[in-house]
Design a protein around this motif. Sequence first.
Motif, PDB file in Angstrom:
ATOM      1  N   ALA A 217       0.899  -1.308  -0.062  1.00 59.01           N
ATOM      2  CA  ALA A 217       0.042  -0.050   0.071  1.00 59.01           C
ATOM      3  C   ALA A 217       0.817   1.091   0.083  1.00 59.01           C
ATOM      4  O   ALA A 217       1.773   1.380   0.673  1.00 59.01           O
ATOM      5  CB  ALA A 217      -0.876  -0.027   1.121  1.00 59.01           C
ATOM      6  N   LEU A 218       0.265   2.221  -0.545  1.00 60.71           N
ATOM      7  CA  LEU A 218       1.020   3.755  -0.813  1.00 60.71           C
ATOM      8  C   LEU A 218      -0.066   4.553  -1.363  1.00 60.71           C
ATOM      9  O   LEU A 218      -0.390   4.594  -2.271  1.00 60.71           O
ATOM     10  CB  LEU A 218       2.141   3.493  -1.643  1.00 60.71           C
ATOM     11  CG  LEU A 218       2.853   4.780  -2.114  1.00 60.71           C
ATOM     12  CD1 LEU A 218       3.725   5.416  -0.651  1.00 60.71           C
ATOM     13  CD2 LEU A 218       3.712   4.764  -3.290  1.00 60.71           C
ATOM     14  N   SER A 219      -0.088   5.522  -0.415  1.00 63.69           N
ATOM     15  CA  SER A 219      -1.071   6.719  -0.754  1.00 63.69           C
ATOM     16  C   SER A 219      -2.267   6.329  -1.199  1.00 63.69           C
ATOM     17  O   SER A 219      -2.951   7.015  -2.016  1.00 63.69           O
ATOM     18  CB  SER A 219      -0.395   7.671  -1.865  1.00 63.69           C
ATOM     19  OG  SER A 219       0.708   8.102  -1.084  1.00 63.69           O
ATOM     20  N   GLY A 220      -3.149   5.445  -0.563  1.00 64.49           N
ATOM     21  CA  GLY A 220      -4.399   4.899  -0.835  1.00 64.49           C
ATOM     22  C   GLY A 220      -4.359   3.923  -2.057  1.00 64.49           C
ATOM     23  O   GLY A 220      -5.576   3.453  -2.366  1.00 64.49           O
ATOM     24  N   LYS A 221      -3.206   3.740  -2.770  1.00 63.39           N
ATOM     25  CA  LYS A 221      -3.456   2.627  -3.880  1.00 63.39           C
ATOM     26  C   LYS A 221      -2.906   1.414  -3.345  1.00 63.39           C
ATOM     27  O   LYS A 221      -2.045   1.400  -2.247  1.00 63.39           O
ATOM     28  CB  LYS A 221      -2.202   2.902  -4.892  1.00 63.39           C
ATOM     29  CG  LYS A 221      -2.637   4.171  -5.811  1.00 63.39           C
ATOM     30  CD  LYS A 221      -2.050   4.605  -6.777  1.00 63.39           C
ATOM     31  CE  LYS A 221      -0.416   4.924  -6.467  1.00 63.39           C
ATOM     32  NZ  LYS A 221       0.444   5.030  -7.506  1.00 63.39           N
ATOM     33  N   GLU A 222      -3.152   0.169  -3.611  1.00 66.80           N
ATOM     34  CA  GLU A 222      -2.921  -1.147  -3.277  1.00 66.80           C
ATOM     35  C   GLU A 222      -2.497  -2.103  -4.302  1.00 66.80           C
ATOM     36  O   GLU A 222      -3.254  -1.938  -5.344  1.00 66.80           O
ATOM     37  CB  GLU A 222      -3.972  -1.506  -2.237  1.00 66.80           C
ATOM     38  CG  GLU A 222      -4.030  -0.889  -0.910  1.00 66.80           C
ATOM     39  CD  GLU A 222      -5.072  -1.584   0.051  1.00 66.80           C
ATOM     40  OE1 GLU A 222      -4.963  -1.520   1.298  1.00 66.80           O
ATOM     41  OE2 GLU A 222      -6.120  -2.196  -0.554  1.00 66.80           O
ATOM     42  N   ALA A 223      -1.715  -3.174  -4.309  1.00 64.23           N
ATOM     43  CA  ALA A 223      -1.629  -4.085  -4.917  1.00 64.23           C
ATOM     44  C   ALA A 223      -1.569  -5.388  -4.024  1.00 64.23           C
ATOM     45  O   ALA A 223      -0.802  -5.521  -3.328  1.00 64.23           O
ATOM     46  CB  ALA A 223      -0.256  -3.858  -5.724  1.00 64.23           C
ATOM     47  N   GLN A 224      -2.391  -6.356  -4.450  1.00 63.84           N
ATOM     48  CA  GLN A 224      -2.102  -7.638  -4.046  1.00 63.84           C
ATOM     49  C   GLN A 224      -1.123  -8.453  -4.484  1.00 63.84           C
ATOM     50  O   GLN A 224      -0.390  -8.283  -5.597  1.00 63.84           O
ATOM     51  CB  GLN A 224      -3.406  -8.253  -4.441  1.00 63.84           C
ATOM     52  CG  GLN A 224      -3.354  -9.872  -3.758  1.00 63.84           C
ATOM     53  CD  GLN A 224      -4.669 -10.845  -4.196  1.00 63.84           C
ATOM     54  OE1 GLN A 224      -4.952 -10.581  -4.988  1.00 63.84           O
ATOM     55  NE2 GLN A 224      -5.294 -11.518  -3.207  1.00 63.84           N
ATOM     56  N   VAL A 225      -0.190  -9.115  -3.553  1.00 62.10           N
ATOM     57  CA  VAL A 225       0.880 -10.088  -3.857  1.00 62.10           C
ATOM     58  C   VAL A 225       0.757 -11.422  -3.142  1.00 62.10           C
ATOM     59  O   VAL A 225       0.064 -11.602  -2.232  1.00 62.10           O
ATOM     60  CB  VAL A 225       2.218  -9.298  -3.357  1.00 62.10           C
ATOM     61  CG1 VAL A 225       2.639  -7.931  -4.239  1.00 62.10           C
ATOM     62  CG2 VAL A 225       2.409  -9.089  -1.807  1.00 62.10           C
ATOM     63  N   ALA A 226       1.531 -12.136  -3.718  1.00 64.21           N
ATOM     64  CA  ALA A 226       1.677 -13.862  -3.179  1.00 64.21           C
ATOM     65  C   ALA A 226       0.310 -14.284  -3.151  1.00 64.21           C
ATOM     66  O   ALA A 226      -0.019 -15.080  -2.379  1.00 64.21           O
ATOM     67  CB  ALA A 226       2.230 -13.830  -1.769  1.00 64.21           C
ATOM     68  N   ALA A 227      -0.475 -14.301  -4.042  1.00 64.97           N
ATOM     69  CA  ALA A 227      -1.924 -14.663  -4.250  1.00 64.97           C
ATOM     70  C   ALA A 227      -1.986 -16.222  -4.461  1.00 64.97           C
ATOM     71  O   ALA A 227      -2.640 -16.888  -4.103  1.00 64.97           O
ATOM     72  CB  ALA A 227      -2.624 -14.090  -5.093  1.00 64.97           C
ATOM     73  N   ALA A 228      -0.650 -16.689  -5.389  1.00 61.60           N
ATOM     74  CA  ALA A 228      -0.627 -17.988  -5.370  1.00 61.60           C
ATOM     75  C   ALA A 228       0.006 -18.728  -4.338  1.00 61.60           C
ATOM     76  O   ALA A 228       0.091 -20.260  -4.415  1.00 61.60           O
ATOM     77  CB  ALA A 228       0.590 -18.352  -6.403  1.00 61.60           C
ATOM     78  N   LEU A 229       0.216 -18.469  -3.040  1.00 66.84           N
ATOM     79  CA  LEU A 229       0.750 -18.938  -2.117  1.00 66.84           C
ATOM     80  C   LEU A 229      -0.461 -19.605  -1.102  1.00 66.84           C
ATOM     81  O   LEU A 229      -1.509 -18.883  -1.168  1.00 66.84           O
ATOM     82  CB  LEU A 229       1.728 -18.247  -1.066  1.00 66.84           C
ATOM     83  CG  LEU A 229       2.822 -17.709  -1.885  1.00 66.84           C
ATOM     84  CD1 LEU A 229       3.768 -16.768  -0.984  1.00 66.84           C
ATOM     85  CD2 LEU A 229       3.704 -18.822  -2.209  1.00 66.84           C
TER      86      LEU A 229
END
Length: 157
Positions: A121-133
């Motif tokens: 997360a940064l300044s209201g933006k988000e990105a999902q990571v490690a969904a395959a785990l």
Amino acid sequence: MDDMIFMDAEIRPHRSLSERGFIILISIVTFLNCCSAAVFLAMGATLVPMFLGLDVLAVLIAFLASFASARQIERVRVTDSQVRVTHETPKWSRVVWESPTAFTRVSVLTEDDRAVDVRLALSGKEAQVAAALSPSERAEFAKALQGAIQDARKARW
């Protein structure tokens, strides 16, 4: 001056069926459908074998799509200046997240003591990571990612 690397993780989806197992499985499905088609043809049902052929084709397409998605790699790289997430295949590479290490947060959504979702997360933006785990692997990855970001911040100052 090159950036110091604190984490360079490569996340690959797990597939429990190998290519050899796939060949065996599709052979068995084809054989069984051919036997069923012969029975239906003997009974005079001429359209049923076409649908059985479509069945084999659908299974084949589903597994080929699964194998194609298994070749996609998620790379998470933490340096002293930035956090970068890329999705890579043998043919292309795409940056899905890039942010300065100093301001990037790791947020973990838990449900019943399991890590359901890990996000940068940064300044209201988000990105999902490690969904395959798996959830337990996701929790370990989140701790390692948080530690790498903290180490990178310390090294920067």
